[in-house]
Design a protein around this motif. Structure first.
Motif, PDB file in Angstrom:
ATOM      1  N   LEU A 129      40.759  39.945  33.518  1.00  0.00           N
ATOM      2  CA  LEU A 129      39.928  39.177  32.590  1.00  0.00           C
ATOM      3  C   LEU A 129      38.529  38.902  33.141  1.00  0.00           C
ATOM      4  N   ARG A 151      38.529  46.327  39.676  1.00  0.00           N
ATOM      5  CA  ARG A 151      39.132  45.075  39.180  1.00  0.00           C
ATOM      6  C   ARG A 151      40.296  45.366  38.251  1.00  0.00           C
ATOM      7  N   ALA A 179      40.302  35.578  43.215  1.00  0.00           N
ATOM      8  CA  ALA A 179      41.469  36.411  42.917  1.00  0.00           C
ATOM      9  C   ALA A 179      41.538  37.594  43.870  1.00  0.00           C
ATOM     10  N   GLY A 191      44.052  44.584  39.332  1.00  0.00           N
ATOM     11  CA  GLY A 191      44.667  43.576  38.464  1.00  0.00           C
ATOM     12  C   GLY A 191      45.894  44.134  37.758  1.00  0.00           C
ATOM     13  N   LEU A 197      48.959  35.699  38.086  1.00  0.00           N
ATOM     14  CA  LEU A 197      47.714  34.982  37.781  1.00  0.00           C
ATOM     15  C   LEU A 197      46.507  35.640  38.455  1.00  0.00           C
ATOM     16  N   ALA A 198      46.660  36.090  39.686  1.00  0.00           N
ATOM     17  CA  ALA A 198      45.550  36.764  40.366  1.00  0.00           C
ATOM     18  C   ALA A 198      45.237  38.083  39.662  1.00  0.00           C
ATOM     19  N   LEU A 225      45.817  38.838  36.476  1.00  0.00           N
ATOM     20  CA  LEU A 225      45.183  38.508  35.194  1.00  0.00           C
ATOM     21  C   LEU A 225      43.732  38.080  35.383  1.00  0.00           C
ATOM     22  N   ALA A 226      43.470  37.311  36.430  1.00  0.00           N
ATOM     23  CA  ALA A 226      42.095  36.874  36.697  1.00  0.00           C
ATOM     24  C   ALA A 226      41.187  38.077  36.919  1.00  0.00           C
ATOM     25  N   LEU A 227      41.671  39.072  37.663  1.00  0.00           N
ATOM     26  CA  LEU A 227      40.848  40.271  37.881  1.00  0.00           C
ATOM     27  C   LEU A 227      40.641  41.033  36.579  1.00  0.00           C
ATOM     28  N   VAL A 271      37.675  36.671  35.490  1.00  0.00           N
ATOM     29  CA  VAL A 271      37.430  35.270  35.845  1.00  0.00           C
ATOM     30  C   VAL A 271      37.883  35.047  37.283  1.00  0.00           C
ATOM     31  N   TRP A 272      37.214  34.163  37.994  1.00  0.00           N
ATOM     32  CA  TRP A 272      37.545  33.843  39.379  1.00  0.00           C
ATOM     33  C   TRP A 272      37.722  35.129  40.191  1.00  0.00           C
ATOM     34  N   ARG A 273      36.829  36.066  39.966  1.00  0.00           N
ATOM     35  CA  ARG A 273      36.962  37.400  40.565  1.00  0.00           C
ATOM     36  C   ARG A 273      37.052  37.370  42.084  1.00  0.00           C
TER      37      ARG A 273
END
Length: 162
Positions: free
Chosen positions: A75, A19, A82, A23, A68-69, A71-73, A77-79
């Motif tokens: 962080l 991740r 993303a 990311g 955004l994808a 950052l999501a990985l 979130v929404w793994r």
């Protein structure tokens, strides 16, 4: 797939490392594109795959979605979403570079540096082959994330217990 391999593939530490790596790569790729949309638009135009009217819009929204994808990985979130979005991007990138490679149309991919590199045609064609291999490797990492974040299916788990 053996149970041992399955557990290793979905190991939390491996998943976190993948991740963070994916990311970080997508964040690093998005920043220069966001900083210089006209150069990125030129890179997209050079692929000769999109109608000219869509090139500017793609140059504006694509790097933000990558950021955004990524950052999501990073962080966590929404793994799954993303990872799937990054996988879709990678498939599109591989196809776009592959089409141009098949045409012998030497391009700079515009992946991380949106300025012209001044390479020869032969160097750009060789780079394009490496870009496809690199992106295919990242696609395998996406596969690991999707496997590790799969939702358990109760009907399959009940079958294993029996």
């Amino acid at each position: 797939m053996s149970e041992r391999f399955s557990r290793a593939l979905a190991h939390p530490w491996l998943t976190v490392a993948v991740r963070l790596a994916l990311g970080g790569i997508f964040i690093a790729a998005a920043i220069p594109k966001i900083a210089d949309p006209p150069s990125f638009a030129h890179m997209i135009y050079n692929y000769r795959l999109l109608p000219a009217g869509l090139v500017g819009a793609a140059a504006l929204w694509m790097p933000w979605v990558e950021l955004l994808a990524g950052l999501a990985l990073v962080l966590g979130v929404w793994r799954r979403g993303a990872a799937a979005l990054i996988g879709l991007f990678l498939v599109l990138f591989i196809a776009a570079v592959g089409v141009n490679l098949a045409r012998s149309h030497a391009i700079d991919c515009g992946c991380f540096d949106v300025r012209e590199a001044g390479k020869t045609e032969a160097e750009r064609l060789a780079d394009m082959r490496w870009v496809i291999l690199r992106d295919a490797g990242m696609l395998l990492l996406v596969g690991q994330l999707l496997y590790a974040t799969r939702r358990p299916r109760p009907e399959l788990e009940a079958g294993r217990a029996a």
